[in-house]
Design a protein around this motif. Structure first.
Motif, PDB file in Angstrom:
ATOM      1  N   GLU A  36       0.840  -1.289  -0.179  1.00  0.00           N
ATOM      2  CA  GLU A  36      -0.019  -0.020  -0.036  1.00  0.00           C
ATOM      3  C   GLU A  36       0.824   1.353  -0.041  1.00  0.00           C
ATOM      4  O   GLU A  36       0.481   2.270  -0.658  1.00  0.00           O
ATOM      5  CB  GLU A  36      -1.031   0.050   1.066  1.00  0.00           C
ATOM      6  N   LEU A  37       1.908   1.225   0.897  1.00  0.00           N
ATOM      7  CA  LEU A  37       2.770   2.372   0.726  1.00  0.00           C
ATOM      8  C   LEU A  37       3.225   2.796  -0.714  1.00  0.00           C
ATOM      9  O   LEU A  37       3.436   3.639  -1.117  1.00  0.00           O
ATOM     10  CB  LEU A  37       4.068   2.071   1.722  1.00  0.00           C
ATOM     11  N   LEU A  38       3.912   1.400  -1.376  1.00  0.00           N
ATOM     12  CA  LEU A  38       4.303   1.522  -2.872  1.00  0.00           C
ATOM     13  C   LEU A  38       3.173   2.236  -3.580  1.00  0.00           C
ATOM     14  O   LEU A  38       3.366   2.881  -4.661  1.00  0.00           O
ATOM     15  CB  LEU A  38       4.638   0.261  -3.231  1.00  0.00           C
ATOM     16  N   ARG A  39       1.730   1.576  -3.550  1.00  0.00           N
ATOM     17  CA  ARG A  39       0.913   2.009  -4.297  1.00  0.00           C
ATOM     18  C   ARG A  39       0.532   3.452  -4.144  1.00  0.00           C
ATOM     19  O   ARG A  39       0.376   4.260  -5.074  1.00  0.00           O
ATOM     20  CB  ARG A  39      -0.431   1.159  -4.027  1.00  0.00           C
ATOM     21  N   GLN A  40       0.556   3.908  -3.105  1.00  0.00           N
ATOM     22  CA  GLN A  40       0.321   5.469  -2.806  1.00  0.00           C
ATOM     23  C   GLN A  40       1.550   6.250  -3.300  1.00  0.00           C
ATOM     24  O   GLN A  40       1.261   7.285  -3.900  1.00  0.00           O
ATOM     25  CB  GLN A  40       0.206   5.844  -1.329  1.00  0.00           C
ATOM     26  N   ALA A  41       2.666   5.784  -3.062  1.00  0.00           N
ATOM     27  CA  ALA A  41       3.810   6.394  -3.772  1.00  0.00           C
ATOM     28  C   ALA A  41       4.030   6.571  -5.272  1.00  0.00           C
ATOM     29  O   ALA A  41       4.140   7.828  -5.985  1.00  0.00           O
ATOM     30  CB  ALA A  41       5.137   5.813  -3.367  1.00  0.00           C
ATOM     31  N   ALA A  42       2.941   5.662  -5.811  1.00  0.00           N
ATOM     32  CA  ALA A  42       3.050   5.579  -7.323  1.00  0.00           C
ATOM     33  C   ALA A  42       2.160   6.592  -7.801  1.00  0.00           C
ATOM     34  O   ALA A  42       2.282   7.264  -8.874  1.00  0.00           O
ATOM     35  CB  ALA A  42       2.636   4.108  -7.909  1.00  0.00           C
ATOM     36  N   ILE A  43       0.972   6.870  -7.084  1.00  0.00           N
ATOM     37  CA  ILE A  43      -0.183   7.735  -7.236  1.00  0.00           C
ATOM     38  C   ILE A  43       0.597   9.242  -7.089  1.00  0.00           C
ATOM     39  O   ILE A  43       0.263   9.871  -7.852  1.00  0.00           O
ATOM     40  CB  ILE A  43      -1.455   7.862  -6.462  1.00  0.00           C
ATOM     41  N   GLU A  44       1.178   9.281  -6.074  1.00  0.00           N
ATOM     42  CA  GLU A  44       2.030  10.759  -5.972  1.00  0.00           C
ATOM     43  C   GLU A  44       2.993  11.000  -6.913  1.00  0.00           C
ATOM     44  O   GLU A  44       3.046  12.270  -7.412  1.00  0.00           O
ATOM     45  CB  GLU A  44       2.596  10.421  -4.404  1.00  0.00           C
ATOM     46  N   ALA A  45       3.715  10.006  -7.406  1.00  0.00           N
ATOM     47  CA  ALA A  45       4.561  10.137  -8.478  1.00  0.00           C
ATOM     48  C   ALA A  45       3.981  10.551  -9.957  1.00  0.00           C
ATOM     49  O   ALA A  45       4.708  10.520 -10.696  1.00  0.00           O
ATOM     50  CB  ALA A  45       5.611   9.058  -8.555  1.00  0.00           C
ATOM     51  N   GLY A  46       2.527  10.214 -10.044  1.00  0.00           N
ATOM     52  CA  GLY A  46       1.932  10.314 -11.328  1.00  0.00           C
ATOM     53  C   GLY A  46       2.019   9.134 -12.074  1.00  0.00           C
ATOM     54  O   GLY A  46       1.698   9.270 -13.303  1.00  0.00           O
ATOM     55  N   LEU A  47       2.387   8.035 -11.531  1.00  0.00           N
ATOM     56  CA  LEU A  47       2.463   6.792 -12.247  1.00  0.00           C
ATOM     57  C   LEU A  47       0.867   5.927 -12.198  1.00  0.00           C
ATOM     58  O   LEU A  47       1.050   5.142 -13.059  1.00  0.00           O
ATOM     59  CB  LEU A  47       3.605   5.894 -11.881  1.00  0.00           C
ATOM     60  N   ILE A  68       3.669   0.046  -9.873  1.00  0.00           N
ATOM     61  CA  ILE A  68       4.689  -0.121  -8.671  1.00  0.00           C
ATOM     62  C   ILE A  68       5.737  -0.570  -9.298  1.00  0.00           C
ATOM     63  O   ILE A  68       7.174  -0.235  -8.979  1.00  0.00           O
ATOM     64  CB  ILE A  68       4.010  -1.175  -7.871  1.00  0.00           C
ATOM     65  N   GLU A  69       5.816  -1.564 -10.450  1.00  0.00           N
ATOM     66  CA  GLU A  69       6.943  -2.069 -10.926  1.00  0.00           C
ATOM     67  C   GLU A  69       8.008  -0.823 -11.668  1.00  0.00           C
ATOM     68  O   GLU A  69       9.229  -0.793 -11.413  1.00  0.00           O
ATOM     69  CB  GLU A  69       6.650  -3.121 -11.725  1.00  0.00           C
ATOM     70  N   LEU A  70       7.130   0.042 -12.154  1.00  0.00           N
ATOM     71  CA  LEU A  70       7.890   1.194 -12.726  1.00  0.00           C
ATOM     72  C   LEU A  70       8.503   2.228 -11.653  1.00  0.00           C
ATOM     73  O   LEU A  70       9.607   2.573 -11.621  1.00  0.00           O
ATOM     74  CB  LEU A  70       6.659   1.877 -13.634  1.00  0.00           C
ATOM     75  N   LEU A  71       7.633   2.325 -10.467  1.00  0.00           N
ATOM     76  CA  LEU A  71       8.087   3.152  -9.428  1.00  0.00           C
ATOM     77  C   LEU A  71       9.467   2.403  -8.909  1.00  0.00           C
ATOM     78  O   LEU A  71      10.484   3.416  -8.609  1.00  0.00           O
ATOM     79  CB  LEU A  71       7.067   3.361  -8.440  1.00  0.00           C
ATOM     80  N   ILE A  72       9.421   1.138  -8.529  1.00  0.00           N
ATOM     81  CA  ILE A  72      10.365   0.521  -8.081  1.00  0.00           C
ATOM     82  C   ILE A  72      11.690   0.669  -9.108  1.00  0.00           C
ATOM     83  O   ILE A  72      13.137   0.914  -8.713  1.00  0.00           O
ATOM     84  CB  ILE A  72      10.251  -1.008  -7.734  1.00  0.00           C
ATOM     85  N   GLU A  73      11.533   0.719 -10.504  1.00  0.00           N
ATOM     86  CA  GLU A  73      12.498   0.465 -11.277  1.00  0.00           C
ATOM     87  C   GLU A  73      13.151   1.856 -11.432  1.00  0.00           C
ATOM     88  O   GLU A  73      14.373   2.105 -11.506  1.00  0.00           O
ATOM     89  CB  GLU A  73      11.982   0.309 -12.699  1.00  0.00           C
ATOM     90  N   ARG A  74      12.251   3.064 -10.939  1.00  0.00           N
ATOM     91  CA  ARG A  74      12.948   4.436 -11.198  1.00  0.00           C
ATOM     92  C   ARG A  74      13.635   4.757  -9.970  1.00  0.00           C
ATOM     93  O   ARG A  74      14.616   5.697  -9.740  1.00  0.00           O
ATOM     94  CB  ARG A  74      11.845   5.199 -11.396  1.00  0.00           C
TER      95      ARG A  74
END
Length: 263
Positions: A36-47, A68-74
């Motif tokens: 959930e932390l990663l999901r919310q971070a992905a929303i915040e990052a515009g992903l 989330i995969e894209l966020l982690i890769e970034r």
């Protein structure tokens, strides 16, 4: 509007991690919190779209998984290990890359199932470990206590055979189980519980066939991959801890939480 019942549930930034009637063990709850932390971070990052549906039963949307995969890769970038680091690792852990090693083992499984009280389960497993380890030679000669306990207690079908798993190779075992029993010299009941994705195991090594070590050149790629994955897991865990430090996390402790598994 968040109700009093919902606010009492474990949550991340007011997003509940469980339903009011749902029972989830600590490990699964931590995984949900990290995801959930990663999901919310992905929303915040515009992903990911802000209206991405809140997970139900821990299941996230396909769009969230991709984001989330894209966020982690970034955000989580780990360099490839140097050849010198790989050689040092191989020299210190050559047994991990041994081939032909086999062990004859038996076990008593305390399975982790949905809704189980993990602390109570661990206490039962630890009591069982003490029972089968701390016996005098006379008691051992009087009967095969391990087989008796396995038959009456183990959650594995092998209990019918006294917990006997036969001869095993590392490839036939879950990786976390294999790490605890291969590449070692121990014979007899192990002095510790073995943790795996299936639960807690009391393990006895009946016999070993050591196999042979491989030269570094033959396993260089495997060593590099192992080191990279270990570094990645550490970096990902640290990133999630940073996210947790910025979030309102209630009802679950994430200090020392395992690397989140996003599926």
């Amino acid at each position: 509007m968040t109700t009093a019942t919902e606010s009492a549930l474990p949550h991340v930034n007011d997003v509940a991690l469980t339903a009011p009637t749902e029972s989830v063990d600590v490990q699964a709850l931590r995984q949900r919190a990290c995801t959930e932390l990663l999901r919310q971070a992905a929303i915040e990052a515009g992903l990911l779209a802000a209206d991405d549906p809140v997970p139900v039963g821990g299941a996230i949307s396909e769009a969230a998984a991709s984001a989330i995969e894209l966020l982690i890769e970034r955000m989580v970038q780990v360099p490839q290990p140097t050849d010198e680091a790989c050689q040092r690792h191989h020299a210190a852990h050559a047994a991990r890359y041994r081939v032909g090693e086999r062990v004859h083992a038996r076990h008593i499984l305390f399975a982790v199932t949905p809704g189980v009280d993990v602390n109570a389960l661990r206490q039962r497993a630890e009591a069982c470990l003490l029972d089968v380890r701390n016996r005098t030679p006379e008691e051992q000669a009087a009967g095969d206590r391990f087989a008796v306990v396995a038959a009456s207690t183990s959650n594995c079908p092998s209990g019918a055979q006294g917990g006997d798993l036969g001869w095993l190779t590392s490839e036939e075992c879950a990786p976390e189980f294999a790490r605890e029993i291969f590449g070692k010299a121990e014979v007899g009941v192990l002095p510790r519980l073995v943790h795996s994705r299936f639960g807690l195991h009391v393990v006895e090594i009946l016999s070993r066939e050591p196999g042979h070590d491989q030269p570094y050149a033959a396993v260089r790629q495997a060593v590099a991959q192992s080191l990279w994955h270990a570094s990645f897991a550490t970096a990902l865990s640290q990133y999630v801890q940073v996210l947790a430090g910025r979030a309102r996390v209630h009802g679950i402790a994430l200090d020392g939480a395992a690397t989140p598994l996003v599926q």
